[in-house]
Structure formats: structure tokens, C-alpha cells
Design a protein around this motif. Structure first.
Motif, PDB file in Angstrom:
ATOM      1  N   CYS A  98       0.844  -1.196   0.000  1.00  0.00           N
ATOM      2  CA  CYS A  98       0.000   0.000   0.000  1.00  0.00           C
ATOM      3  C   CYS A  98       0.882   1.249   0.000  1.00  0.00           C
TER       4      CYS A  98
ATOM      5  N   SER B 158      -0.102   3.210   3.576  1.00  0.00           N
ATOM      6  CA  SER B 158       0.245   2.655   4.888  1.00  0.00           C
ATOM      7  C   SER B 158       1.500   1.797   4.862  1.00  0.00           C
TER       8      SER B 158
ATOM      9  N   CYS C   5      -4.126  -0.569  -0.080  1.00  0.00           N
ATOM     10  CA  CYS C   5      -4.905  -1.634   0.532  1.00  0.00           C
ATOM     11  C   CYS C   5      -6.374  -1.185   0.590  1.00  0.00           C
TER      12      CYS C   5
ATOM     13  N   HIS D 147      -7.412   1.990   2.458  1.00  0.00           N
ATOM     14  CA  HIS D 147      -7.077   3.290   1.869  1.00  0.00           C
ATOM     15  C   HIS D 147      -7.567   3.435   0.427  1.00  0.00           C
TER      16      HIS D 147
HETATM   17 ZN   LIG Z   1      -3.125   1.103   3.294  1.00  0.00          ZN
END
Ligand SMILES: [Zn+2]
Length: 126
Positions: free
Chosen positions: A93, A96, A114, A117
Motif C-alpha cells: 500500500c 500505509s 490496501c 485506503h
Molecule cells: Zn493502506
């Protein structure tokens, strides 16, 4: 643990080659900026413009530019995803830094975030 992303890589490479063919039929890749494609006018219609034809052709031209812009976005998304194989960041991601869920990547191998998000993905810089 190492994830095997071979299938995603193949899918991305196949889509990239399809998009390249499609784009090459509609536009010209900027030699100084491979991420930029420029729509080219329809070369089949040469000679004096027929006034009745002009409106149609303007419409065609707008449509062509819109298509090129759309394909260009996908082209760049896929190029970005493929580049991540070189940097070892594929499947991570961008927000993150956590691994992207396998089912999300299966649905969209070019996913940048991900699921958590997902909504922020469109705000990421190009
Ligand atoms: Zn993420």
C-alpha cells in the motif's frame, strides 16, 4: 514470506502491450516523456474540409482525445505497477506501507493501496 506475484505481473504486461497497441493507433508517444500520449488527427481525411463534415470531425477529435486520455491513465497506472517489481514495492500500500490484500490485487493488479485506503487512492500523485 515472499508472495508470488508472477500472475499479476504477466497480466499487467499483457494489458500494457494491448494498451500500447491501442494508443499507437490513436496517438503518438511523446519521445521526451513516455508517460504522455498525444492524440493524432485522423489522417484518412485529407483535402478540403467539407463544411457539413467539420462538426462531425470536431466531435471525432474530441472523442479521440478523450479516449487517448483515458487509455493514457491506464497505461501509466500499469507502468507504475510494473516498475514496482523493480523496486520491490509491488503489492505494498502506497499510503500505509502494509501488504495489499490478495483479493484486491486479483481484482486490480495495478491497485496502489490496501482496502482501508481505497478511497484515498485517487488522491495519490500521478
Ligand atoms: Zn493502506
Amino acid at each position: 514470506m515472499n508472495n508470488d506475484y508472477t500472475e499479476h505481473k504477466t497480466a499487467l504486461e499483457n494489458e500494457l502491450s494491448m494498451l500500447t497497441t491501442e494508443l499507437a493507433g490513436l496517438g503518438i508517444q511523446d519521445p521526451h516523456n513516455p508517460a504522455d500520449w498525444i492524440a493524432k488527427p485522423d489522417s484518412e481525411t485529407g483535402g478540403e474540409p467539407d463544411p457539413n463534415d467539420v462538426a462531425d470531425r470536431t466531435e471525432d477529435w474530441d472523442e479521440r482525445r478523450a479516449t487517448v486520455a483515458l487509455l493514457e491513465t491506464r497505461f501509466n497506472n500499469i507502468t507504475r505497477a510494473l516498475n514496482k517489481f523493480n523496486t520491490g514495492t509491488y503489492g505494498v500500500c502506497e499510503i500505509s506501507g502494509e501488504p495489499i490484500e490478495a483479493d484486491r490485487l486479483a481484482a486490480n493488479p495495478a491497485a496502489r493501496t490496501c482496502k482501508k485506503h481505497l478511497e484515498a487512492e485517487s488522491d495519490l500523485p500521478a
